[in-house]
Design a protein around this motif. Structure first.
Motif, mmCIF file in Angstrom:
data_model
loop_
_atom_site.group_PDB
_atom_site.id
_atom_site.type_symbol
_atom_site.label_atom_id
_atom_site.label_comp_id
_atom_site.label_asym_id
_atom_site.label_seq_id
_atom_site.Cartn_x
_atom_site.Cartn_y
_atom_site.Cartn_z
ATOM 1 N N LEU A 6 -56.402 -47.809 62.816
ATOM 2 C CA LEU A 6 -56.276 -48.619 61.502
ATOM 3 C C LEU A 6 -57.831 -48.630 60.958
ATOM 4 O O LEU A 6 -58.542 -49.247 61.580
ATOM 5 C CB LEU A 6 -55.620 -49.828 61.568
ATOM 6 C CG LEU A 6 -54.336 -49.637 61.988
ATOM 7 C CD1 LEU A 6 -53.718 -51.197 62.072
ATOM 8 C CD2 LEU A 6 -53.381 -49.196 60.759
ATOM 9 N N THR A 7 -58.029 -48.068 59.951
ATOM 10 C CA THR A 7 -59.608 -47.915 59.406
ATOM 11 C C THR A 7 -59.826 -47.855 57.855
ATOM 12 O O THR A 7 -58.596 -47.195 57.193
ATOM 13 C CB THR A 7 -60.236 -46.630 60.068
ATOM 14 O OG1 THR A 7 -61.463 -46.563 59.656
ATOM 15 C CG2 THR A 7 -59.248 -45.240 59.794
ATOM 16 N N LEU A 8 -60.831 -47.948 57.461
ATOM 17 C CA LEU A 8 -61.138 -47.657 55.953
ATOM 18 C C LEU A 8 -61.641 -46.550 55.744
ATOM 19 O O LEU A 8 -61.836 -46.035 54.746
ATOM 20 C CB LEU A 8 -62.166 -48.814 55.476
ATOM 21 C CG LEU A 8 -61.635 -50.332 55.283
ATOM 22 C CD1 LEU A 8 -62.470 -51.354 54.930
ATOM 23 C CD2 LEU A 8 -60.345 -50.320 54.435
ATOM 24 N N PHE A 9 -61.892 -45.829 57.011
ATOM 25 C CA PHE A 9 -62.719 -44.324 56.704
ATOM 26 C C PHE A 9 -61.855 -43.378 57.739
ATOM 27 O O PHE A 9 -62.605 -42.842 58.469
ATOM 28 C CB PHE A 9 -64.144 -44.383 57.276
ATOM 29 C CG PHE A 9 -64.784 -45.528 56.400
ATOM 30 C CD1 PHE A 9 -65.081 -46.958 56.971
ATOM 31 C CD2 PHE A 9 -65.318 -45.507 55.271
ATOM 32 C CE1 PHE A 9 -65.793 -47.926 56.170
ATOM 33 C CE2 PHE A 9 -65.972 -46.060 54.406
ATOM 34 C CZ PHE A 9 -66.206 -47.450 54.858
ATOM 35 N N ILE A 36 -55.160 -43.994 59.929
ATOM 36 C CA ILE A 36 -54.286 -44.689 58.786
ATOM 37 C C ILE A 36 -55.389 -45.353 58.085
ATOM 38 O O ILE A 36 -56.240 -46.072 58.586
ATOM 39 C CB ILE A 36 -53.194 -45.625 59.480
ATOM 40 C CG1 ILE A 36 -52.296 -44.596 60.082
ATOM 41 C CG2 ILE A 36 -52.754 -46.261 58.108
ATOM 42 C CD1 ILE A 36 -52.420 -44.992 61.639
ATOM 43 N N ASN A 37 -55.256 -44.857 56.715
ATOM 44 C CA ASN A 37 -56.109 -45.817 56.020
ATOM 45 C C ASN A 37 -55.816 -47.217 55.468
ATOM 46 O O ASN A 37 -54.773 -47.098 54.593
ATOM 47 C CB ASN A 37 -56.333 -44.822 54.435
ATOM 48 C CG ASN A 37 -57.603 -45.391 53.823
ATOM 49 O OD1 ASN A 37 -58.023 -46.507 53.752
ATOM 50 N ND2 ASN A 37 -58.152 -44.571 52.766
ATOM 51 N N ILE A 109 -53.156 -48.634 69.609
ATOM 52 C CA ILE A 109 -53.328 -48.800 68.173
ATOM 53 C C ILE A 109 -54.748 -49.338 68.183
ATOM 54 O O ILE A 109 -54.950 -50.548 69.088
ATOM 55 C CB ILE A 109 -52.544 -49.832 67.483
ATOM 56 C CG1 ILE A 109 -51.130 -48.964 67.344
ATOM 57 C CG2 ILE A 109 -52.807 -50.006 65.968
ATOM 58 C CD1 ILE A 109 -50.038 -50.003 66.732
ATOM 59 N N LEU A 110 -55.749 -48.783 67.419
ATOM 60 C CA LEU A 110 -57.266 -49.365 67.382
ATOM 61 C C LEU A 110 -57.309 -49.712 65.995
ATOM 62 O O LEU A 110 -56.973 -49.154 65.088
ATOM 63 C CB LEU A 110 -58.164 -47.905 67.869
ATOM 64 C CG LEU A 110 -57.788 -47.460 69.337
ATOM 65 C CD1 LEU A 110 -59.156 -46.378 69.415
ATOM 66 C CD2 LEU A 110 -57.685 -48.408 70.184
ATOM 67 N N LEU A 111 -57.834 -50.922 66.157
ATOM 68 C CA LEU A 111 -58.294 -51.633 64.611
ATOM 69 C C LEU A 111 -59.854 -51.524 64.324
ATOM 70 O O LEU A 111 -60.317 -52.107 65.487
ATOM 71 C CB LEU A 111 -57.756 -53.136 64.642
ATOM 72 C CG LEU A 111 -58.018 -53.898 63.261
ATOM 73 C CD1 LEU A 111 -57.505 -53.255 62.103
ATOM 74 C CD2 LEU A 111 -57.403 -55.114 63.411
ATOM 75 N N CYS A 112 -60.189 -50.872 63.318
ATOM 76 C CA CYS A 112 -61.785 -50.630 63.015
ATOM 77 C C CYS A 112 -61.850 -51.865 61.765
ATOM 78 O O CYS A 112 -61.517 -51.422 60.777
ATOM 79 C CB CYS A 112 -61.878 -49.474 62.766
ATOM 80 S SG CYS A 112 -61.654 -48.371 63.944
ATOM 81 N N GLY A 113 -62.681 -52.754 61.977
ATOM 82 C CA GLY A 113 -62.976 -53.777 61.106
ATOM 83 C C GLY A 113 -64.399 -53.208 60.412
ATOM 84 O O GLY A 113 -65.088 -52.251 60.837
ATOM 85 N N HIS A 114 -64.631 -53.942 59.221
ATOM 86 C CA HIS A 114 -65.978 -53.565 58.440
ATOM 87 C C HIS A 114 -66.493 -54.745 57.713
ATOM 88 O O HIS A 114 -65.758 -55.931 58.089
ATOM 89 C CB HIS A 114 -65.593 -52.370 57.227
ATOM 90 C CG HIS A 114 -66.592 -51.480 57.174
ATOM 91 N ND1 HIS A 114 -66.903 -50.571 58.041
ATOM 92 C CD2 HIS A 114 -67.491 -51.260 56.397
ATOM 93 C CE1 HIS A 114 -67.724 -49.874 57.678
ATOM 94 N NE2 HIS A 114 -68.502 -50.259 56.472
#
Ligand SMILES: NC(=O)c1ccc(N[C@@H]2CC[C@@H](O)C2)nc1
Length: 235
Positions: A6-9, A36-37, A109-114
């Protein structure tokens, strides 16, 4: 083994994760990296995914709705919910032992914050574990996620050419790896150690173990101290 990220990029993953060993493992169907955007799930009319922090402070915080809805969407048909790992400087620091543990999971499932981070309620709601790749702060969780995917994937059966290619390498046996050499045997007057040209495998093995122990003692006394404790009879 499948990674949903799960990422914005997502494009970052689509480019980096299709190269080299991970790329080949994806082609062979051993590994699957699905980015996944998070922004696609925003219900905001401007597709916003962040907002100002309550209580003030600089920077923005990622909002709950898009992340939770993305998670619910990708897991809606799953009977067993995969472990959710949030890439964060507050997590336990990734090492070879943790990578080995994670390589036994079928699906992560990997969650990427920003920005400045994510709303705490996301962590409460869906995160099982926080993992850090080291004690430093990055602009996003994407690079840590790629590091985790790389070091975990290479331990999955069939990703590397041969099993023993990692069982002797650094950190796997508690020691740093011995020096590696390849042709030519003499490069600018710098020669390869004769032992490695001797063809005497038992002696080569002994030399390599000794080299590993010596360089661990010199470069990583912390690791050496653990190794010494567990192998004191052989030293
Ligand atoms: N050391 C690390 O593994 C690490 C992980 C994430 C990160 N930064 C992200 C951006 C905002 C928040 O989600 C956390 N920095 C460092």
């Amino acid at each position: 083994m499948k990674f949903d990220v799960l990422t914005l990029f997502p494009e970052l993953f689509n480019i980096v994760m299709r190269e080299s060993i991970i790329g080949r493992a994806q082609e062979n169907g051993i590994i699957k990296v699905n980015a996944i955007n998070i922004r696609d799930y925003s219900k905001d009319k401007h597709k916003k995914v962040d907002d100002y922090p309550f209580g003030g402070g600089t920077g923005m915080v990622m909002t709950c709705q898009p992340v939770i809805d993305a998670y619910n969407d990708i897991t809606k048909d799953m009977t067993v919910k995969p472990k959710v790992i949030y890439m964060s400087p507050q997590g336990r620091v990734l090492n070879q032992k943790i990578a080995k543990e994670l390589s036994t999971e079928e699906h992560l499932i990997l969650l990427c914050g920003h920005y400045e981070g994510i709303d705490e309620r996301i962590i409460e709601e869906i995160v099982d574990e926080e993992i850090s790749i080291g004690d430093y702060v990055l602009t996003g969780g994407e690079l840590p996620a790629m590091v985790l995917i790389d070091c975990v994937s290479r331990l999955v059966q069939g990703v590397l050419a041969s099993e023993n290619s990692y069982s002797e390498e650094s950190h796997f046996n508690g020691l740093l790896e011995y020096p590696q050499y390849t042709r030519p045997a003499d490069y600018n007057g710098k020669k390869v150690p004769d032992i490695l040209l001797s063809g005497h495998h038992a002696n080569i093995e002994k030399w390599r173990t000794q080299q590993s122990i010596e360089r661990t003692k010199q470069k990583r006394p912390d690791m050496y101290e653990v190794y010494e404790r567990t192998h004191k009879k052989n030293l």
